[in-house]
Write an enzyme that holds these catalytic residues in place. Structure first.
Site, PDB file in Angstrom:
ATOM      1  N   HIS A 140      16.502  -7.152 -27.690  1.00  0.00           N
ATOM      2  CA  HIS A 140      15.681  -7.768 -28.734  1.00  0.00           C
ATOM      3  C   HIS A 140      14.223  -7.738 -28.303  1.00  0.00           C
ATOM      4  CE1 HIS A 140      14.972 -11.383 -31.672  1.00  0.00           C
ATOM      5  NE2 HIS A 140      14.025 -10.471 -31.756  1.00  0.00           N
ATOM      6  N   GLU A 192       7.387  -6.212 -31.701  1.00  0.00           N
ATOM      7  CA  GLU A 192       7.608  -6.699 -30.339  1.00  0.00           C
ATOM      8  C   GLU A 192       6.382  -6.461 -29.456  1.00  0.00           C
ATOM      9  OE1 GLU A 192      10.249  -8.509 -29.123  1.00  0.00           O
ATOM     10  OE2 GLU A 192      10.645  -8.615 -31.272  1.00  0.00           O
ATOM     11  N   HIS A 249       4.503  -9.847 -28.491  1.00  0.00           N
ATOM     12  CA  HIS A 249       4.856 -10.196 -27.107  1.00  0.00           C
ATOM     13  C   HIS A 249       4.204  -9.286 -26.061  1.00  0.00           C
ATOM     14  CE1 HIS A 249       7.851 -13.021 -28.609  1.00  0.00           C
ATOM     15  NE2 HIS A 249       8.329 -12.067 -29.390  1.00  0.00           N
TER      16      HIS A 249
END
Length: 232
Positions: free
Chosen positions: A65, A119, A123
């Site tokens: 993920h 992502e 992040h």
């Protein structure tokens, strides 16, 4: 005139020090990563459903993920650098492996690029002082290959067969198989049953080595509960 020049020199030095200190603070502005892997059967077995990637049905294995920078107090940074957009050309050599191990099950069906963009921008940009865009994705792939989450569970008799398993037995199996305590996240299937959804393992701030977690995600799964491990 001399006093003005002196003041300007002090200001210049102070500004330089501020830039250095601020950059250093940003460069160290997280403490560890969570490597988060999800079980595709649990992603799909919800009221929202799922869509297989454009490359077809993924393997029956946990998939990545994300690799998420976190603080020791349980909070996390996000969207740290709007001037560092996702660049698909940076991961051209990783694309096939990412499609296999980091695919998107969101609808509509896709090749995963929008997922990877999210992502990285949410992040990955918070760790870019440590990992370049290419190295960020490569690190997550390497870390996934370093631990066999599904194998650790199956070696302990915990199989994705629709059966019910205790959260404590799942955590024990992961501890035995990986050497580290894992965080467990559950979600709810269409019938309202709790099911094993995501596994969190902690990684040091270099993105290289697994480590004992300073803090585990809270409120994800009750340690005394039974959860389903659905097939896929």
């Amino acid at each position: 005139m001399e006093s003005i020049t002196k003041a300007m020199r002090i200001f210049a030095v102070s500004s330089f020090l501020c830039v250095c200190i601020c950059f250093t603070a940003k460069a160290q502005d997280f403490d560890f990563f969570y490597l988060v892997q999800q079980w595709p059967g649990s992603y799909c077995d919800t009221s929202n459903g799922c869509c297989y990637p454009s490359t077809g049905k993924p393997a029956s294995d946990f998939s990545i993920h994300g690799l998420w920078p976190n603080y020791d107090d349980g909070t996390y940074p996000s969207n740290c650098d709007p001037n560092s957009p996702f660049d698909p050309s940076q991961i051209s050599d990783l694309r096939n492996e990412m499609r296999s191990k980091w695919g998107s099950l969101a609808c509509p069906s896709s090749n995963g690029q929008q997922f990877w963009q999210h992502e990285w921008e949410k992040h990955g940009t918070c760790s870019e002082n440590v990992l370049s865009q290419h190295d960020y994705f490569a690190a997550a792939l390497h870390l996934k290959d370093s631990v066999d989450v599904l194998g650790a569970l199956e070696n302990a008799g915990i199989h994705p067969d629709g059966g019910q398993y205790s959260v404590s037995s799942i955590m024990d199996a992961l501890k035995e198989g990986t050497g580290y305590t894992a965080g467990i996240e559950c979600n709810t299937d269409e019938s309202g049953n709790r099911q094993l959804y995501q596994i969190y393992l902690c990684v040091d701030s270099s993105g290289s080595n697994f480590m004992d977690c300073p803090v585990l995600p809270q409120g994800k799964c009750s340690s005394g509960s039974q959860v389903e491990f659905p097939s896929f």
